[in-house]
Design an enzyme around this catalytic site. Structure first.
Site, PDB file in Angstrom:
ATOM      1  N   CYS A 130     -45.274  17.881  -5.844  1.00  0.00           N
ATOM      2  CA  CYS A 130     -46.345  17.280  -4.962  1.00  0.00           C
ATOM      3  C   CYS A 130     -45.665  16.796  -3.718  1.00  0.00           C
ATOM      4  O   CYS A 130     -44.956  15.729  -3.597  1.00  0.00           O
ATOM      5  CB  CYS A 130     -47.036  16.042  -5.442  1.00  0.00           C
ATOM      6  SG  CYS A 130     -47.982  15.175  -4.523  1.00  0.00           S
ATOM      7  N   CYS A 133     -46.915  13.825  -2.080  1.00  0.00           N
ATOM      8  CA  CYS A 133     -46.342  12.483  -2.528  1.00  0.00           C
ATOM      9  C   CYS A 133     -45.120  12.290  -2.105  1.00  0.00           C
ATOM     10  O   CYS A 133     -44.474  10.918  -1.854  1.00  0.00           O
ATOM     11  CB  CYS A 133     -46.528  12.595  -3.906  1.00  0.00           C
ATOM     12  SG  CYS A 133     -47.871  13.496  -4.753  1.00  0.00           S
ATOM     13  N   ASP A 134     -44.069  13.196  -2.251  1.00  0.00           N
ATOM     14  CA  ASP A 134     -42.616  13.150  -2.393  1.00  0.00           C
ATOM     15  C   ASP A 134     -41.848  13.598  -1.081  1.00  0.00           C
ATOM     16  O   ASP A 134     -40.603  12.957  -0.882  1.00  0.00           O
ATOM     17  CB  ASP A 134     -42.034  13.860  -3.560  1.00  0.00           C
ATOM     18  CG  ASP A 134     -42.689  13.194  -4.929  1.00  0.00           C
ATOM     19  OD1 ASP A 134     -42.986  12.055  -4.946  1.00  0.00           O
ATOM     20  OD2 ASP A 134     -42.714  14.075  -5.839  1.00  0.00           O
TER      21      ASP A 134
END
Ligand code: NAP
Length: 313
Positions: A130, A133-134
């Site tokens: 992701c 997200c990261d």
């Protein structure tokens, strides 16, 4: 007893719920999360009506709309679906059970993994599926993005804003991603394309430090010093819990007709879990609308009521 149980709370499932609720059907969405894969996209520029919106922002709007029309939500993972006389029984992994007169399958897909040494060990310690997200965690660091589709190219584009250097590792030199995104990545000064290459091994200490890639033609290996590896190679489908009820294709996608009906009367499907081409948020939403309306038409027929023609004559 619900009129409609929707399995999945992404664009397809939430739209199906909106349409079902507006037909005054008691509708329950059973889902692991709200938003599904659309949440993973940082900027959505191709959803008509919004020139730019974040994936999670767009999905929040879908959720609010579904709730405003009366959709009920339960968070959990579907494990078993059984056909009863005139209804379906859905069992979740936590043992909860829900009865529905109809079921709409809209639970999408899960990220595919590489299956190479080190991948599982460093998941969450450098390996990510992701980027939205990261990627911000890799500010000023080197990262590798694997894949040549929209997910990978969007991850690489995001990487150009945070990482010092982005290696885009792809197994050939043609990309599946939209040309506009490919051009953005190719023109970034901190991207190196590592083409005709596949990941072979991930190594590190407590955290990921190296990715070894292998050239598919020469078999020569090269080790990239990276702190993050973003595996963006598409999505796999989990249709095991419904395969005894609905027909699947050889990719294990649920086969639906052009109004979202599966081979089992009373079960409908929409979005990425189906064989419908072009896995896009806007298409998932459209297919979700069809599935919601088809569930309504099915219930009308079951109850001996006239099926009102929904389209203009
Ligand atoms: P995808 O389009 O299926 O692309 C997967 C990529 O990973 C391909 O380039 C493939 O290579 C490569 N790949 C697959 N297995 C591999 C392996 N084992 N090792 C190395 N490389 C591997 O998947 P996606 O990019 O996740 O996109 C999924 C769907 O969502 C697509 O329809 C996409 O258009 C859509 N999407 C849309 C947006 C948007 O519109 N904003 C954003 C994200 C995703 P090959 O090309 O050689 O097969």
């Amino acid at each position: 007893m619900h009129d409609v149980i929707v399995v999945g709370g992404g664009a397809a499932g939430l739209t199906a719920a909106i349409y079902a609720c507006r037909k005054r059907l008691r509708t329950l969405v059973v889902t692991l999360d709200i938003g599904g894969q659309t949440n993973l996209t940082e900027h959505i520029e191709n959803y008509p009506g919004y020139t730019q919106k974040s994936g999670p922002g767009l999905m929040k709007t879908f959720e609010e709309q579904a709730k405003a029309f009366g959709t009920e939500f339960v968070f959990g993972k579907a494990q078993k679906l059984e056909k009863k006389d005139k209804s379906f029984l859905l069992t979740l992994t936590n043992g909860e059970k829900y009865d529905g007169k109809t079921v709409i399958l809209a639970y999408g897909k899960v990220p595919r993994t590489l299956g190479i040494p080190g991948e599982e060990m460093y998941l969450g310690r450098g390996v990510s599926t992701c980027a939205t997200c990261d990627m911000p965690l890799f500010k000023g660091k080197n990262v590798a993005v694997i894949g040549g589709g929209n997910s990978a190219l969007e991850a690489a584009e995001l990487g150009t804003k945070f990482a010092k250097k982005v290696y885009l590792v792809h197994r050939r030199d043609g990309f599946r991603a939209d040309e506009i995104t490919v051009d953005k990545v190719k023109s970034a000064s901190n991207v190196e394309l590592v083409l005709f290459s596949v990941p072979a091994e991930i190594k590190g200490d407590k955290f990921l430090r190296h990715l070894t890639v292998e050239n598919v033609n020469t078999k020569k290996r090269r080790t990239l010093d990276v702190d993050g590896v973003f595996v963006e190679i598409g999505y796999a489908i989990d249709t095991d819990f419904v395969k005894h009820l609905v027909e699947l294709n050889k990719e294990r996608e649920i086969i639906v007709n052009d109004v979202g009906e599966t081979s089992c009367p009373g079960i409908f499907a929409c979005g990425d879990v189906t064989q419908i081409l072009y896995k896009q948020t806007v298409i998932a939403a459209g297919e979700g609308a069809k599935a919601g309306l088809s569930a309504y038409a099915y219930l009308q027929r079951m109850e001996g009521k006239p099926v009102v023609k929904l389209d203009w004559a």
